[in-house]
Design a protein around this motif. Structure first.
Motif, PDB file in Angstrom:
ATOM      1  N   THR A  14       0.831  -1.207   0.000  1.00  5.61           N
ATOM      2  CA  THR A  14       0.000   0.000   0.000  1.00  5.61           C
ATOM      3  C   THR A  14       0.865   1.255   0.000  1.00  5.61           C
ATOM      4  OG1 THR A  14      -1.766  -1.174   1.154  1.00  5.61           O
ATOM      5  CG2 THR A  14      -1.830   1.233   1.235  1.00  5.61           C
ATOM      6  N   GLU A  15       1.898   1.278   0.848  1.00  4.01           N
ATOM      7  CA  GLU A  15       2.787   2.444   0.884  1.00  4.01           C
ATOM      8  C   GLU A  15       3.491   2.646  -0.454  1.00  4.01           C
ATOM      9  OE1 GLU A  15       5.118   1.079   4.170  1.00  4.01           O
ATOM     10  OE2 GLU A  15       4.097   2.377   5.598  1.00  4.01           O
ATOM     11  N   ARG A  16       3.900   1.548  -1.061  1.00  8.57           N
ATOM     12  CA  ARG A  16       4.580   1.636  -2.354  1.00  8.57           C
ATOM     13  C   ARG A  16       3.632   2.155  -3.430  1.00  8.57           C
ATOM     14  NH1 ARG A  16       7.289  -3.998  -3.236  1.00  8.57           N
ATOM     15  NH2 ARG A  16       8.437  -2.912  -4.859  1.00  8.57           N
ATOM     16  N   LEU A  17       2.375   1.711  -3.396  1.00 10.60           N
ATOM     17  CA  LEU A  17       1.386   2.188  -4.359  1.00 10.60           C
ATOM     18  C   LEU A  17       1.050   3.662  -4.124  1.00 10.60           C
ATOM     19  CD1 LEU A  17      -0.997  -0.890  -4.461  1.00 10.60           C
ATOM     20  CD2 LEU A  17       0.396  -0.044  -6.348  1.00 10.60           C
ATOM     21  N   LYS A  18       0.918   4.043  -2.868  1.00 10.05           N
ATOM     22  CA  LYS A  18       0.591   5.432  -2.551  1.00 10.05           C
ATOM     23  C   LYS A  18       1.712   6.381  -2.952  1.00 10.05           C
ATOM     24  CE  LYS A  18      -2.847   5.255   1.021  1.00 10.05           C
ATOM     25  NZ  LYS A  18      -3.215   5.776   2.327  1.00 10.05           N
ATOM     26  N   SER A  19       2.934   5.906  -2.924  1.00 12.23           N
ATOM     27  CA  SER A  19       4.055   6.763  -3.318  1.00 12.23           C
ATOM     28  C   SER A  19       4.299   6.700  -4.830  1.00 12.23           C
ATOM     29  CB  SER A  19       5.317   6.378  -2.547  1.00 12.23           C
ATOM     30  OG  SER A  19       5.780   5.105  -2.973  1.00 12.23           O
ATOM     31  N   LEU A  25       4.126  -0.372  -9.765  1.00  5.70           N
ATOM     32  CA  LEU A  25       2.991  -0.111 -10.651  1.00  5.70           C
ATOM     33  C   LEU A  25       3.149  -0.876 -11.959  1.00  5.70           C
ATOM     34  CD1 LEU A  25       2.474   3.707 -10.060  1.00  5.70           C
ATOM     35  CD2 LEU A  25       0.874   1.888  -9.455  1.00  5.70           C
ATOM     36  N   ASN A  26       4.354  -0.851 -12.529  1.00  5.15           N
ATOM     37  CA  ASN A  26       4.594  -1.574 -13.786  1.00  5.15           C
ATOM     38  C   ASN A  26       4.439  -3.078 -13.612  1.00  5.15           C
ATOM     39  OD1 ASN A  26       5.043   0.646 -15.430  1.00  5.15           O
ATOM     40  ND2 ASN A  26       7.215   0.716 -14.965  1.00  5.15           N
ATOM     41  N   VAL A  27       4.969  -3.606 -12.513  1.00  5.67           N
ATOM     42  CA  VAL A  27       4.864  -5.045 -12.261  1.00  5.67           C
ATOM     43  C   VAL A  27       3.399  -5.451 -12.121  1.00  5.67           C
ATOM     44  CG1 VAL A  27       5.315  -6.860 -10.544  1.00  5.67           C
ATOM     45  CG2 VAL A  27       7.164  -5.342 -11.269  1.00  5.67           C
ATOM     46  N   LEU A  28       2.664  -4.713 -11.311  1.00  5.85           N
ATOM     47  CA  LEU A  28       1.256  -5.044 -11.102  1.00  5.85           C
ATOM     48  C   LEU A  28       0.459  -4.869 -12.391  1.00  5.85           C
ATOM     49  CD1 LEU A  28       0.649  -3.418  -7.611  1.00  5.85           C
ATOM     50  CD2 LEU A  28       0.771  -5.861  -8.131  1.00  5.85           C
ATOM     51  N   ALA A  57     -10.071  -0.300 -14.958  1.00  7.14           N
ATOM     52  CA  ALA A  57     -10.086  -1.056 -13.698  1.00  7.14           C
ATOM     53  C   ALA A  57      -8.834  -0.785 -12.880  1.00  7.14           C
ATOM     54  CB  ALA A  57     -10.222  -2.555 -13.984  1.00  7.14           C
ATOM     55  N   PHE A  58      -7.684  -0.792 -13.546  1.00 11.09           N
ATOM     56  CA  PHE A  58      -6.423  -0.571 -12.832  1.00 11.09           C
ATOM     57  C   PHE A  58      -6.421   0.814 -12.180  1.00 11.09           C
ATOM     58  CE2 PHE A  58      -2.183  -2.010 -11.914  1.00 11.09           C
ATOM     59  CZ  PHE A  58      -1.477  -0.834 -11.691  1.00 11.09           C
ATOM     60  N   LEU A  59      -6.856   1.812 -12.928  1.00 16.04           N
ATOM     61  CA  LEU A  59      -6.889   3.165 -12.372  1.00 16.04           C
ATOM     62  C   LEU A  59      -7.885   3.278 -11.219  1.00 16.04           C
ATOM     63  CD1 LEU A  59      -6.551   5.265 -15.605  1.00 16.04           C
ATOM     64  CD2 LEU A  59      -4.943   5.166 -13.714  1.00 16.04           C
ATOM     65  N   ALA A  60      -9.016   2.585 -11.331  1.00 19.51           N
ATOM     66  CA  ALA A  60     -10.003   2.602 -10.244  1.00 19.51           C
ATOM     67  C   ALA A  60      -9.422   1.981  -8.978  1.00 19.51           C
ATOM     68  CB  ALA A  60     -11.269   1.865 -10.665  1.00 19.51           C
ATOM     69  N   ARG A  63      -6.788   4.319  -7.552  1.00 25.98           N
ATOM     70  CA  ARG A  63      -7.433   5.445  -6.854  1.00 25.98           C
ATOM     71  C   ARG A  63      -7.978   5.004  -5.507  1.00 25.98           C
ATOM     72  NH1 ARG A  63      -9.777   7.490 -11.808  1.00 25.98           N
ATOM     73  NH2 ARG A  63     -11.171   5.931 -11.491  1.00 25.98           N
ATOM     74  N   ASN A  64      -8.555   3.800  -5.447  1.00 23.93           N
ATOM     75  CA  ASN A  64      -9.085   3.301  -4.179  1.00 23.93           C
ATOM     76  C   ASN A  64      -7.985   3.099  -3.152  1.00 23.93           C
ATOM     77  OD1 ASN A  64     -11.702   3.386  -5.080  1.00 23.93           O
ATOM     78  ND2 ASN A  64     -11.830   1.207  -5.541  1.00 23.93           N
ATOM     79  N   VAL A  65      -6.813   2.704  -3.596  1.00 22.41           N
ATOM     80  CA  VAL A  65      -5.667   2.583  -2.681  1.00 22.41           C
ATOM     81  C   VAL A  65      -5.256   3.979  -2.212  1.00 22.41           C
ATOM     82  CG1 VAL A  65      -3.233   1.938  -2.475  1.00 22.41           C
ATOM     83  CG2 VAL A  65      -4.833   0.391  -3.620  1.00 22.41           C
ATOM     84  N   GLN A  66      -5.184   4.918  -3.146  1.00 24.28           N
ATOM     85  CA  GLN A  66      -4.765   6.285  -2.817  1.00 24.28           C
ATOM     86  C   GLN A  66      -5.704   6.942  -1.801  1.00 24.28           C
ATOM     87  OE1 GLN A  66      -1.929   7.876  -4.023  1.00 24.28           O
ATOM     88  NE2 GLN A  66      -1.437   5.916  -4.959  1.00 24.28           N
ATOM     89  N   THR A  67      -6.988   6.628  -1.894  1.00 24.22           N
ATOM     90  CA  THR A  67      -7.987   7.257  -1.021  1.00 24.22           C
ATOM     91  C   THR A  67      -8.355   6.392   0.187  1.00 24.22           C
ATOM     92  OG1 THR A  67      -9.790   6.376  -2.381  1.00 24.22           O
ATOM     93  CG2 THR A  67      -8.994   8.599  -2.912  1.00 24.22           C
ATOM     94  N   ASP A  68      -7.568   5.348   0.428  1.00 25.92           N
ATOM     95  CA  ASP A  68      -7.764   4.445   1.572  1.00 25.92           C
ATOM     96  C   ASP A  68      -9.091   3.689   1.553  1.00 25.92           C
ATOM     97  OD1 ASP A  68      -6.103   6.854   3.602  1.00 25.92           O
ATOM     98  OD2 ASP A  68      -5.257   4.996   2.795  1.00 25.92           O
ATOM     99  N   ARG A  69      -9.690   3.519   0.377  1.00 28.51           N
ATOM    100  CA  ARG A  69     -10.895   2.696   0.283  1.00 28.51           C
ATOM    101  C   ARG A  69     -10.534   1.223   0.145  1.00 28.51           C
ATOM    102  NH1 ARG A  69     -14.026   5.650  -4.303  1.00 28.51           N
ATOM    103  NH2 ARG A  69     -12.930   7.559  -3.880  1.00 28.51           N
ATOM    104  N   PHE A  70      -9.291   0.956  -0.250  1.00 30.30           N
ATOM    105  CA  PHE A  70      -8.817  -0.415  -0.386  1.00 30.30           C
ATOM    106  C   PHE A  70      -7.361  -0.457   0.047  1.00 30.30           C
ATOM    107  CE2 PHE A  70      -8.198  -4.601  -1.745  1.00 30.30           C
ATOM    108  CZ  PHE A  70      -7.163  -4.691  -2.662  1.00 30.30           C
ATOM    109  N   THR A  71      -7.052  -1.406   0.953  1.00 30.10           N
ATOM    110  CA  THR A  71      -5.691  -1.558   1.450  1.00 30.10           C
ATOM    111  C   THR A  71      -5.264  -3.002   1.249  1.00 30.10           C
ATOM    112  OG1 THR A  71      -6.169   0.116   3.120  1.00 30.10           O
ATOM    113  CG2 THR A  71      -4.190  -1.210   3.456  1.00 30.10           C
TER     114      THR A  71
END
Length: 189
Positions: A14-19, A25-28, A57-60, A63-71
């Motif tokens: 989560t921290e890696r995605l948020k940063s 991001l490329n791997v995922l 879907a990937f962007l959604a 975004r959910n990770v960025q906004t703490d809706r999904f961890t």
């Protein structure tokens, strides 16, 4: 030898995605594409449909990770959630388009023909898209033109704009979303 607590030195997914860590991001992005593409192709879609749905879907999910809706706890949980979001987006797309491709049969000749009404609707929609495309900003017009008309890859587009490939994907998504919103607004007038 691993000591208790040594895992905490490495940032969580989560921290890696948020940063916006480009490597993760490329791997995922690359490792999770094929399963969704396979699902979409097996369910009346094309590879192009899969690319569009996957990007949305990937962007959604991002975004959910960025906004703490999904961890996500790990990459497997991220992949499962991404697949679920992608499937739902594809199902929504199928529902939205289910009446678009009705074909009528001319009883006398037995030949299939697309109804004239559908052709008129398609022409009107295309005209609306063309009209709204002109109102996009210059950068969006150039990006979408390069991708859809010149058939340039996102990597090539990223080089032209001096972006990363991920930024090119994100910007393409934003421009498409803006165009869709403008078209929908025009159609509801």
């Amino acid at each position: 030898m691993n000591q208790p607590g040594s895992r905490q030195l490495r940032p969580s997914l989560t921290e890696r995605l948020k940063s916006d860590e480009e490597r993760i991001l490329n791997v995922l992005y690359t490792t999770n594409y094929k399963p969704l593409e396979l699902y979409i192709v097996r369910n009346n879609g094309s590879s192009d449909d899969a690319k569009d749905i996957y990007q949305e879907a990937f962007l959604a999910v991002w975004r959910n990770v960025q906004t703490d809706r999904f961890t996500p706890r790990d990459e497997e949980e991220f992949a499962a959630y991404l697949m679920r979001v992608g499937k739902n987006k594809w199902i929504d797309e199928l529902r939205k388009n289910k009446n678009k491709y009705k074909v009528s049969v001319d009883e006398e000749s037995g030949s299939d023909r697309v109804s004239e009404e559908y052709a008129d609707e398609t022409d009107a929609y295309i005209n609306t898209v063309k009209k709204q495309y002109k109102y996009l900003g210059a950068r969006c017009r150039e990006l979408l033109g390069r991708f859809y008309f010149r058939k340039q890859s996102l990597r090539e587009i990223a080089e032209v704009f001096n972006w990363t490939e991920t930024s090119a994907k994100n910007n393409k998504y934003r421009c498409l979303k803006q165009l869709r919103e403008q078209v929908l607004k025009e159609e509801t007038r």
